[in-house]
Design a protein around this motif. Structure first.
Motif, short mmCIF file in Angstrom:
data_model
loop_
_atom_site.label_atom_id
_atom_site.label_comp_id
_atom_site.label_asym_id
_atom_site.label_seq_id
_atom_site.Cartn_x
_atom_site.Cartn_y
_atom_site.Cartn_z
N GLY A 224 0.82 -1.02 0.00
CA GLY A 224 0.12 0.00 -0.04
C GLY A 224 0.89 1.28 -0.05
O GLY A 224 0.53 2.19 -0.72
N TRP A 225 1.90 1.17 0.84
CA TRP A 225 2.87 2.57 0.82
C TRP A 225 3.34 2.78 -0.61
O TRP A 225 3.75 3.62 -1.08
CB TRP A 225 3.81 2.33 1.80
CG TRP A 225 4.89 3.26 1.87
CD1 TRP A 225 4.94 4.49 2.35
CD2 TRP A 225 6.22 3.18 1.30
NE1 TRP A 225 6.04 5.03 2.10
CE2 TRP A 225 6.90 4.63 1.43
CE3 TRP A 225 7.06 1.92 0.46
CZ2 TRP A 225 8.30 4.47 0.88
CZ3 TRP A 225 8.16 2.30 0.22
CH2 TRP A 225 8.98 3.48 0.31
N TRP A 226 3.86 1.22 -1.18
CA TRP A 226 4.40 1.69 -2.41
C TRP A 226 3.52 2.25 -3.38
O TRP A 226 3.94 2.96 -4.12
CB TRP A 226 5.01 0.05 -3.02
CG TRP A 226 5.50 0.09 -4.37
CD1 TRP A 226 6.79 0.44 -4.64
CD2 TRP A 226 4.83 -0.47 -5.40
NE1 TRP A 226 7.07 0.42 -5.95
CE2 TRP A 226 5.78 -0.19 -6.42
CE3 TRP A 226 3.73 -0.95 -5.72
CZ2 TRP A 226 5.52 -0.62 -7.82
CZ3 TRP A 226 3.29 -1.48 -7.04
CH2 TRP A 226 4.10 -1.21 -7.93
N GLY A 227 2.21 1.81 -3.29
CA GLY A 227 1.17 2.05 -4.33
C GLY A 227 0.84 3.53 -4.05
O GLY A 227 0.61 4.15 -5.04
N TRP A 228 0.92 4.10 -2.79
CA TRP A 228 0.91 5.71 -2.56
C TRP A 228 1.97 6.33 -3.36
O TRP A 228 1.74 7.44 -3.96
CB TRP A 228 0.70 5.75 -1.16
CG TRP A 228 0.89 7.30 -0.79
CD1 TRP A 228 1.75 7.85 -0.49
CD2 TRP A 228 -0.16 8.23 -1.02
NE1 TRP A 228 1.56 9.29 -0.28
CE2 TRP A 228 0.36 9.57 -0.91
CE3 TRP A 228 -1.53 7.94 -1.48
CZ2 TRP A 228 -0.56 10.48 -0.73
CZ3 TRP A 228 -2.41 9.33 -1.59
CH2 TRP A 228 -1.71 10.55 -1.44
N GLN A 229 3.14 5.73 -3.35
CA GLN A 229 4.14 6.23 -4.01
C GLN A 229 4.06 6.52 -5.31
O GLN A 229 4.41 7.64 -6.14
CB GLN A 229 5.65 5.73 -3.63
CG GLN A 229 6.11 5.71 -2.25
CD GLN A 229 6.12 6.89 -1.48
OE1 GLN A 229 6.85 7.81 -2.12
NE2 GLN A 229 5.69 7.11 -0.44
N GLU A 230 3.52 5.50 -5.98
CA GLU A 230 3.43 5.40 -7.59
C GLU A 230 1.99 6.20 -7.87
O GLU A 230 2.30 7.08 -8.80
CB GLU A 230 2.95 3.87 -7.89
CG GLU A 230 4.08 2.80 -7.85
CD GLU A 230 5.13 3.28 -8.99
OE1 GLU A 230 4.67 3.61 -10.03
OE2 GLU A 230 6.23 3.40 -8.45
N THR A 231 1.14 6.40 -6.88
CA THR A 231 0.13 7.59 -7.21
C THR A 231 0.64 8.82 -7.20
O THR A 231 0.34 9.63 -7.87
CB THR A 231 -0.96 7.23 -5.90
OG1 THR A 231 -1.46 6.23 -6.17
CG2 THR A 231 -1.93 8.42 -6.44
N VAL A 232 1.36 9.13 -6.17
CA VAL A 232 2.10 10.29 -6.13
C VAL A 232 3.22 10.81 -7.33
O VAL A 232 2.97 11.67 -7.91
CB VAL A 232 2.77 10.59 -4.84
CG1 VAL A 232 3.72 11.91 -4.94
CG2 VAL A 232 2.05 10.50 -3.58
N ARG A 233 3.78 9.77 -7.70
CA ARG A 233 4.74 9.92 -9.01
C ARG A 233 3.79 10.09 -10.34
O ARG A 233 4.04 10.98 -11.06
CB ARG A 233 5.52 8.61 -9.15
CG ARG A 233 6.61 8.95 -10.25
CD ARG A 233 7.63 7.83 -10.25
NE ARG A 233 7.23 6.40 -9.94
CZ ARG A 233 7.90 5.63 -9.48
NH1 ARG A 233 9.30 5.92 -9.08
NH2 ARG A 233 7.57 4.42 -9.30
N SER A 234 2.69 9.36 -10.36
CA SER A 234 1.85 9.49 -11.62
C SER A 234 1.21 10.96 -11.38
O SER A 234 1.21 11.49 -12.54
CB SER A 234 0.67 8.39 -11.26
OG SER A 234 -0.23 8.59 -12.49
N PHE A 235 0.88 11.51 -10.40
CA PHE A 235 0.27 12.82 -10.29
C PHE A 235 1.17 13.90 -10.71
O PHE A 235 1.02 14.74 -11.44
CB PHE A 235 -0.14 12.88 -8.97
CG PHE A 235 -0.77 14.26 -8.70
CD1 PHE A 235 -2.09 14.65 -9.20
CD2 PHE A 235 -0.26 15.43 -8.04
CE1 PHE A 235 -2.57 15.93 -8.95
CE2 PHE A 235 -0.84 16.48 -7.99
CZ PHE A 235 -1.98 16.83 -8.47
N THR A 236 2.44 13.64 -10.27
CA THR A 236 3.53 14.72 -10.38
C THR A 236 4.11 14.56 -12.02
O THR A 236 4.34 15.79 -12.48
CB THR A 236 4.73 14.65 -9.63
OG1 THR A 236 5.09 13.31 -9.36
CG2 THR A 236 4.58 15.01 -8.30
N ARG A 237 4.13 13.48 -12.44
CA ARG A 237 4.22 13.25 -13.89
C ARG A 237 3.41 13.62 -14.72
O ARG A 237 3.51 13.81 -16.16
CB ARG A 237 4.68 12.06 -14.00
CG ARG A 237 6.09 11.60 -13.53
CD ARG A 237 6.57 10.21 -14.03
NE ARG A 237 7.68 9.78 -13.52
CZ ARG A 237 8.44 8.60 -13.49
NH1 ARG A 237 7.48 7.68 -14.22
NH2 ARG A 237 9.49 8.32 -13.01
#
Length: 179
Positions: A113-126
């Motif tokens: 879940g933590w890793w998924g949150w990191q991917e969400t943030v990365r997807s948003f910033t990119r």
């Protein structure tokens, strides 16, 4: 003391949250089914598919169908449980094995879940997008469903562990007729 079958499912906000996520997963499943059926009918009757069906199914529907119901599945203890060795153990040992498995699952699911949150943030910033019919759809909202569903599962595991320790929850004795 209660058995697994008699264990109360979490109530209150945890239960309400998992119910809402389950309903959202069901709606996504129905929408996916209707979309795919419409695509098949369009191919057969009109000779042309609905543009973007693969993208909608892959990036939107399937993520919701897989991750949103995880909390409810955990409530019902519907995940695969292998009890080959634990069935041979005394009930108290089996209880602690079950608690240990829940703790391991909690740690593993929390990490994913933590890793998924990191991917969400990365997807948003990119500003990650998928293009369907010359329209860009952002991917971060569906990426957010991964940590959301896993967080719900973590909350249910925590509630089950708390109930287990609070009530002296024990596993049922092995059924001698099963051997």
């Amino acid at each position: 003391m209660t058995t697994i079958a008699e264990q109360k499912v979490p109530s209150g906000p945890v239960r309400a949250g998992t119910s809402l996520l389950m309903i959202a997963g069901i709606i996504a499943m129905i929408a996916m089914m209707l979309h795919i059926c419409a695509d098949v009918l369009s191919r057969r009757l009109l000779g042309t598919p609905i543009v973007g069906t693969l993208e909608y199914v892959t990036y939107f529907y399937m993520v919701a169908v897989v991750f949103l119901p995880l909390g409810r599945v955990q409530e019902e203890r519907g995940h695969v449980i292998v009890e080959v060795i634990s069935q041979l153990m005394p009930p108290k040992v089996s209880l602690w094995v079950d608690r240990g498995a829940q703790l391991f699952t909690l740690a593993y699911v929390a990490f994913i879940g933590w890793w998924g949150w990191q991917e969400t943030v990365r997807s948003f910033t990119r500003n990650e997008v998928v293009t369907v019919i010359q329209t860009d759809f952002p991917l971060w909202p569906t990426r957010l469903l991964v940590p959301l569903g896993l967080a719900a599962m973590c909350l249910v595991i925590l509630a089950q562990l708390a109930e287990s320790f609070r009530s002296g929850f024990r596993l049922p004795p092995p059924d001698p007729a099963a051997h």
